[in-house]
Structures are given as C-alpha cells and as structure tokens.
Design a protein around this motif. Structure first.
Motif, mmCIF file in Angstrom:
data_model
loop_
_atom_site.group_PDB
_atom_site.id
_atom_site.type_symbol
_atom_site.label_atom_id
_atom_site.label_comp_id
_atom_site.label_asym_id
_atom_site.label_seq_id
_atom_site.Cartn_x
_atom_site.Cartn_y
_atom_site.Cartn_z
ATOM 1 N N GLN A 124 0.843 -1.200 0.000
ATOM 2 C CA GLN A 124 0.000 0.000 0.000
ATOM 3 C C GLN A 124 0.879 1.252 0.000
ATOM 4 O O GLN A 124 0.388 2.364 0.106
ATOM 5 C CB GLN A 124 -0.946 -0.001 1.203
ATOM 6 C CG GLN A 124 -1.962 -1.147 1.152
ATOM 7 C CD GLN A 124 -3.125 -0.919 2.089
ATOM 8 O OE1 GLN A 124 -3.759 0.132 2.090
ATOM 9 N NE2 GLN A 124 -3.428 -1.913 2.910
ATOM 10 N N HIS A 125 2.185 0.990 -0.071
ATOM 11 C CA HIS A 125 3.143 2.093 -0.174
ATOM 12 C C HIS A 125 3.620 2.216 -1.602
ATOM 13 O O HIS A 125 3.503 1.278 -2.398
ATOM 14 C CB HIS A 125 4.341 1.839 0.741
ATOM 15 C CG HIS A 125 4.053 2.190 2.160
ATOM 16 N ND1 HIS A 125 4.460 3.365 2.723
ATOM 17 C CD2 HIS A 125 3.374 1.526 3.116
ATOM 18 C CE1 HIS A 125 4.057 3.407 3.987
ATOM 19 N NE2 HIS A 125 3.387 2.300 4.249
ATOM 20 N N ARG A 202 -5.329 1.758 -6.777
ATOM 21 C CA ARG A 202 -6.523 0.915 -6.779
ATOM 22 C C ARG A 202 -7.810 1.739 -6.901
ATOM 23 O O ARG A 202 -8.907 1.183 -6.817
ATOM 24 C CB ARG A 202 -6.546 0.029 -5.521
ATOM 25 C CG ARG A 202 -6.498 0.802 -4.223
ATOM 26 C CD ARG A 202 -6.084 -0.087 -3.071
ATOM 27 N NE ARG A 202 -7.151 -0.943 -2.599
ATOM 28 C CZ ARG A 202 -8.055 -0.601 -1.680
ATOM 29 N NH1 ARG A 202 -8.023 0.616 -1.150
ATOM 30 N NH2 ARG A 202 -8.986 -1.437 -1.309
ATOM 31 N N ARG A 235 -4.482 5.763 -4.399
ATOM 32 C CA ARG A 235 -4.495 4.862 -3.239
ATOM 33 C C ARG A 235 -3.835 3.575 -3.721
ATOM 34 O O ARG A 235 -4.364 2.913 -4.608
ATOM 35 C CB ARG A 235 -5.929 4.584 -2.780
ATOM 36 C CG ARG A 235 -6.670 5.802 -2.259
ATOM 37 C CD ARG A 235 -7.994 5.377 -1.608
ATOM 38 N NE ARG A 235 -8.882 4.692 -2.547
ATOM 39 C CZ ARG A 235 -9.720 5.304 -3.372
ATOM 40 N NH1 ARG A 235 -9.792 6.623 -3.378
ATOM 41 N NH2 ARG A 235 -10.477 4.616 -4.204
ATOM 42 N N TYR A 236 -2.694 3.230 -3.148
ATOM 43 C CA TYR A 236 -1.910 2.131 -3.698
ATOM 44 C C TYR A 236 -2.334 0.786 -3.140
ATOM 45 O O TYR A 236 -2.904 0.697 -2.056
ATOM 46 C CB TYR A 236 -0.420 2.365 -3.403
ATOM 47 C CG TYR A 236 0.063 3.698 -3.888
ATOM 48 C CD1 TYR A 236 0.138 3.972 -5.253
ATOM 49 C CD2 TYR A 236 0.394 4.718 -2.994
ATOM 50 C CE1 TYR A 236 0.552 5.215 -5.710
ATOM 51 C CE2 TYR A 236 0.813 5.959 -3.439
ATOM 52 C CZ TYR A 236 0.889 6.203 -4.797
ATOM 53 O OH TYR A 236 1.291 7.428 -5.248
ATOM 54 N N ASN A 241 -6.710 -5.691 -0.364
ATOM 55 C CA ASN A 241 -5.338 -5.707 0.150
ATOM 56 C C ASN A 241 -5.070 -6.889 1.071
ATOM 57 O O ASN A 241 -5.986 -7.430 1.695
ATOM 58 C CB ASN A 241 -5.041 -4.389 0.868
ATOM 59 C CG ASN A 241 -4.741 -3.283 -0.135
ATOM 60 O OD1 ASN A 241 -3.894 -3.462 -1.011
ATOM 61 N ND2 ASN A 241 -5.447 -2.180 -0.029
ATOM 62 N N LYS B 41 2.824 6.577 6.897
ATOM 63 C CA LYS B 41 1.655 7.382 6.564
ATOM 64 C C LYS B 41 0.934 7.704 7.863
ATOM 65 O O LYS B 41 0.926 6.874 8.776
ATOM 66 C CB LYS B 41 0.691 6.588 5.681
ATOM 67 C CG LYS B 41 1.273 6.110 4.395
ATOM 68 C CD LYS B 41 0.186 5.371 3.613
ATOM 69 C CE LYS B 41 0.779 4.636 2.444
ATOM 70 N NZ LYS B 41 -0.178 4.348 1.389
ATOM 71 N N CYS B 93 -1.462 1.190 7.385
ATOM 72 C CA CYS B 93 -2.510 1.164 6.354
ATOM 73 C C CYS B 93 -3.720 0.386 6.872
ATOM 74 O O CYS B 93 -3.693 -0.151 7.976
ATOM 75 C CB CYS B 93 -1.979 0.488 5.096
ATOM 76 S SG CYS B 93 -0.599 1.366 4.352
ATOM 77 N N TRP B 94 -4.761 0.333 6.070
ATOM 78 C CA TRP B 94 -5.987 -0.368 6.457
ATOM 79 C C TRP B 94 -6.298 -1.489 5.483
ATOM 80 O O TRP B 94 -6.002 -1.371 4.296
ATOM 81 C CB TRP B 94 -7.170 0.602 6.528
ATOM 82 C CG TRP B 94 -6.969 1.650 7.561
ATOM 83 C CD1 TRP B 94 -6.521 2.922 7.360
ATOM 84 C CD2 TRP B 94 -7.159 1.501 8.982
ATOM 85 N NE1 TRP B 94 -6.421 3.588 8.568
ATOM 86 C CE2 TRP B 94 -6.800 2.740 9.575
ATOM 87 C CE3 TRP B 94 -7.587 0.468 9.809
ATOM 88 C CZ2 TRP B 94 -6.871 2.960 10.947
ATOM 89 C CZ3 TRP B 94 -7.648 0.694 11.177
ATOM 90 C CH2 TRP B 94 -7.295 1.917 11.727
ATOM 91 N N VAL B 95 -6.878 -2.552 6.024
ATOM 92 C CA VAL B 95 -7.311 -3.673 5.203
ATOM 93 C C VAL B 95 -8.814 -3.824 5.409
ATOM 94 O O VAL B 95 -9.291 -3.730 6.545
ATOM 95 C CB VAL B 95 -6.604 -4.971 5.647
ATOM 96 C CG1 VAL B 95 -7.085 -6.152 4.821
ATOM 97 C CG2 VAL B 95 -5.092 -4.818 5.540
ATOM 98 N N ARG B 97 -12.370 -6.154 4.661
ATOM 99 C CA ARG B 97 -12.953 -7.432 4.243
ATOM 100 C C ARG B 97 -14.392 -7.478 4.734
ATOM 101 O O ARG B 97 -14.777 -6.710 5.629
ATOM 102 C CB ARG B 97 -12.205 -8.619 4.863
ATOM 103 C CG ARG B 97 -10.888 -8.973 4.193
ATOM 104 C CD ARG B 97 -11.083 -9.451 2.755
ATOM 105 N NE ARG B 97 -9.844 -9.890 2.167
ATOM 106 C CZ ARG B 97 -8.895 -9.092 1.692
ATOM 107 N NH1 ARG B 97 -9.026 -7.783 1.753
ATOM 108 N NH2 ARG B 97 -7.792 -9.589 1.145
#
Ligand SMILES: [Zn+2]
Ligand SMILES: [Zn+2]
Lengths: 319, 147
Positions: A124-125, A202, A235-236, A241, B41, B93-95, B97
């Motif tokens: 995500q980077h 994405r 947004r990577y 993800n 981030k 970061c966030w995931v 589902r």
C-alpha cells in the motif's frame, strides 16, 4: 568491442544493485529531514526487499532453463541480427518495450499471469523499495515465452537479456512519490513516476492502465493510458489488500485462491474462467472484475446506480 | 568433475553465498533505517466518522447501519444489512474485508481480541481488540437495527 551473442556480457540489474541500495537510503533520509515526499513503514519495506531477494533466488533456479529455451529457439532464427550494429539496439529497444507492454497487460488482465505479477502490487506504499517487490513465480507462469519471438526474429539471446535488464533498471526509478511531474515532453514519451503511480493505484478510475515499461507511447496508442489527476490522489495496493506482511502470502496468495476455485469448479468452462478469465471473474458474477468496478464507479459518477437505471437509488458516492 | 572445475564451482558457490549474505545485511540495514526514520503514513485510530469515510471508499455501494469500534481504534466492524464490513490496521494502512453478519457475531474471542475468519488466502484472518467499554458482540439494539 566484441559481444557474445549467446552469453550476456553483463547484467544491468546486478550492476544497478548498489544504486538501488544508495537511492533507497537517500529517499528515506531525505524524507526523514523533510526534503522530499516519501513514506516508509519498516515491515512493508522488509517485505518488499525480501520479495526482491527471493525473486533473484527464484531467477537463479529458473533462469538457466529459460535462457536454454531461448538458445534453442535461436537456432531457428529468421535473420542474423548483428549485436554490434547500433541500429539493432535501436530496433530491439522498441520491440522489447512493446513486448514488455504486451506482457504487462496480459499479466494484469488474465488471472493465471496476474497470480505471478500481483505481488508487485501488494504494497500500500509507493516508494523505491516497492520497485524491488518482484515476482517469485514468473518462470512458472511462462510469460518469458513472449520474448521468444524476438529470438526467432534473430536478436541474439544475450542482446535480449541485456535489453530486458535495462528496462527493469529504468522502471526502478519511477517508483517514487518524490517526483511529481517530469517536463511535459518527457511525460509524453516516457514512463514516469506520475504514470506509474496511476498503474499502482486501486482507485476505480485508475485500474488497468499505464502498462508501460520505458515508453508510455504504447499505452497512448492502445488506449490504456490514464493521466494522474492531482484531485484524485492514488491509493496504492490491490483491490483487496493483503491481511498481513507474510512474504509467502505475498508470493502465493493468488495461486492459492486459484487452487481453491479450481477445486470448487463444476465444469471445464468454469475452470477456464477461473484460470484465464480476468482477475475477479466468477461463474455467477458475484465477484468484481476491474471492468465491473470501473462501470460501477462510472455509474455512480453519473448519479446512476447500474441496478437502478431510473436513478432512484441514492447510492452513496465515494469521496 | 576435474579438480579445477570443482574449485570453480566452489568459488561460484562461495561468491553466491557472499552475495546472498551481503544482500541480507543490506536489507537489514535499509529496514532499520526505515524504522529509525519514522516516516509512515498518518494512520490515526478510527472513530465512527473515519470508519464511514473509509467504508464509502471500500464499499461504495453499501449502506452502513451501525459501527462497532475496536478498543484501540485499530479496527472496526460495521453492519451493512446481513453483512459485516471489517476494517483492520496493518502497519500504517488499512485492510477491508466482509463476512456474513451472523459469522461476525459468533467469531471467537481469544486473548482480548475477536478473531474474524475469511475464506480468502489473501487475508484468512483479521483480529480486533475488544474491551469492557467496547464489548463484542455489541449489545442488541445496535447489533440488530432491523429486529
Ligand atoms: Zn503491474
Ligand atoms: Zn511498479
């Protein structure tokens, strides 16, 4: 200088490793002191770099066999293209880059090859370390076969290997947020950080675009070019993800998912769809391909939900 | 295999081993530098508004009925009809589902965390912190707005 047509005189990627290390250090330190824009997270960085290391180990294992196939194919070449001729390098520069475009497009649009390439997109980077997040299963996926026509045409295998390496080294530097835009003429012709950021994004409107290696002209020619828009920051990552930093998951998750789907498939048609359909294909359409994601996004933008063409459905619009 | 060839093979092996060791050391140094630099981030703990904002990106076609926040703000489970939309922090970061709401309600709690399972090799499990203040499953009115 005599160049051996069968054994590469040098490997551009190996030669560039010290530059990779120094520039990653540079990107981190300069960002630390607020000089450039770059975000690093230690575990994400570790994953990217270990994927790079694993990829070169995998390359050692499969590389020999792949090179042997190209040597074998070279026997059946149509022409004898001299490696020492300058024009041969100009021609291979364009043809190899076009081949890369085709490879990269197939690697995104067909699941079997996506399973190998997806790992490059799992961070995500977006920083120089992300560039080194390379596949472990490219040899197995067989996309290297796409370069065999160049061999059959008569380009020496060593020449193709060197040009492939040059392309890979070129693509390294575009993995950065530190460079906003290159001069307009450069952005028009070459793949740049801006173009490749879009490729790693994405956001629905950015999916499946900018497959370029060195030249962005192929995307412009074949209709896959999408420009980066400042009002739509990238947004990577991938559509769904990964849930952790495990490098085995990064390398193999899509292969495992394919295996799961094949075990559940009820017909040859379903098997073919799961293997060679676009990523996100399902027999009942219950999953989302990037085409569907893009169509839904476009419908939302137009204020219409695809399920309600009358426009009565107050679907929330993504910010 | 002649002695000379064996010697060459060994040198080749050693060369590769040295290269591998060098790469591992370089990787360790770069990772340590990335940790030292503290340039992730921004990823503040979630609140209800940020959950809704994030879900509007991840699940733009779904309406969010109710939001349950993890005790440390590092995740959330939201109800959308008969589905649970999950956000979990991974690094900075966030995931996201989703799973059936009923499965989310019956997910096991161990070590102060609710363990959510997914039929997805890309993210087979995510876990979120629960506490007395934010117990899981949430109390009835919130958990069943249609009830
Ligand atoms: Zn790609
Ligand atoms: Zn890339």
């Amino acid at each position: 200088m005599t160049l051996d047509p069968l054994k590469p005189a040098f490997d551009p990627v190996t030669l560039a490793i010290p530059i990779f290390v120094l520039t990653i250090i540079g990107e981190i330190v300069l960002s630390r002191f607020g000089k450039i824009k770059a975000r690093y997270e230690a575990r994400d960085t570790a994953t990217s770099l270990l994927m790079g290391l694993g990829s070169s180990v995998a390359g050692l294992i499969t590389g020999g066999a792949i090179f042997a196939v190209s040597l074998w194919a070279y026997q059946y070449r149509l022409f004898d293209i001299p490696m020492a001729a300058w024009w041969a390098w100009v021609v291979i520069f364009f043809l190899e880059d076009l081949t890369y475009y085709v490879f990269h497009r197939v690697a995104h649009e067909r699941r079997f090859w996506w399973a190998s390439h997806v790992n490059h997109h799992t961070s995500q980077h977006y920083n120089l370390a992300t560039a080194l997040r390379q596949t472990w299963t490219g040899g197995v996926a067989g996309t290297w076969l796409l370069w065999i026509p160049l061999t059959l045409l008569g380009f020496p295998p060593a020449m193709i290997a060197i040009q492939k390496g040059i392309s890979l080294v070129y693509q390294y530097w575009v993995h950065t947020e530190a460079v906003r835009r290159m001069p307009a003429w450069f952005e028009a012709i070459f793949n740049t950080p801006s173009h490749h950021r879009v490729h790693h994004a994405r956001n629905p409107q950015y999916l499946d675009s900018n497959y370029a290696g060195i030249l962005i002209i192929w995307d412009r020619m074949f209709g896959t070019f999408v420009a980066e828009r400042d009002e739509e920051p990238c947004r990577y990552g991938i559509v769904k993800n990964l849930g952790d930093f495990n490098i085995l998951r990064v390398a193999f998750h899509e292969w495992m998912a394919i295996g799961q789907d094949l075990a559940r498939a009820r017909s040859l048609r379903e098997m073919a769809g799961y293997l060679f359909g676009p990523p996100g294909w399902s027999p009942d359409g219950s999953r989302e391909t990037s085409k569907i994601i893009k169509a839904r996004w476009a419908a939302r933008q137009a204020g219409l939900s695809p399920e309600s063409p009358e426009g009565t459905d107050p679907t929330p619009v993504a910010p | 295999m002649t002695i000379r060839k064996r010697g060459e093979a060994l040198t080749g092996m050693n060369g590769q081993t040295i290269q591998l060791l060098g790469s591992v050391l370089a990787i360790a140094a770069m990772v340590a530098l990335a940790a030292w630099a503290r340039i992730p981030k921004p990823c503040p703990p979630l609140d209800e508004e940020s959950v809704r904002r994030r879900l509007a990106v991840e699940y733009p076609d779904d309406l969010v009925d109710a939001v349950w926040l993890a005790a440390d703000g590092a995740g959330a489970i939201s109800r959308s009809g008969d589905r649970a939309l999950v956000l979990a922090r991974l690094g900075d970061c966030w995931v996201a589902r989703d799973l059936p709401w009923a499965s989310a309600l019956t997910s096991r709690i161990r070590g102060g965390r609710v363990r959510l399972k997914f039929n997805d090799p890309a993210a087979p499990r995510l876990s979120l912190a629960v506490s007395g203040v934010n117990p899981w499953p949430p109390s009835e009115p919130e958990s069943d707005p249609y009830g």
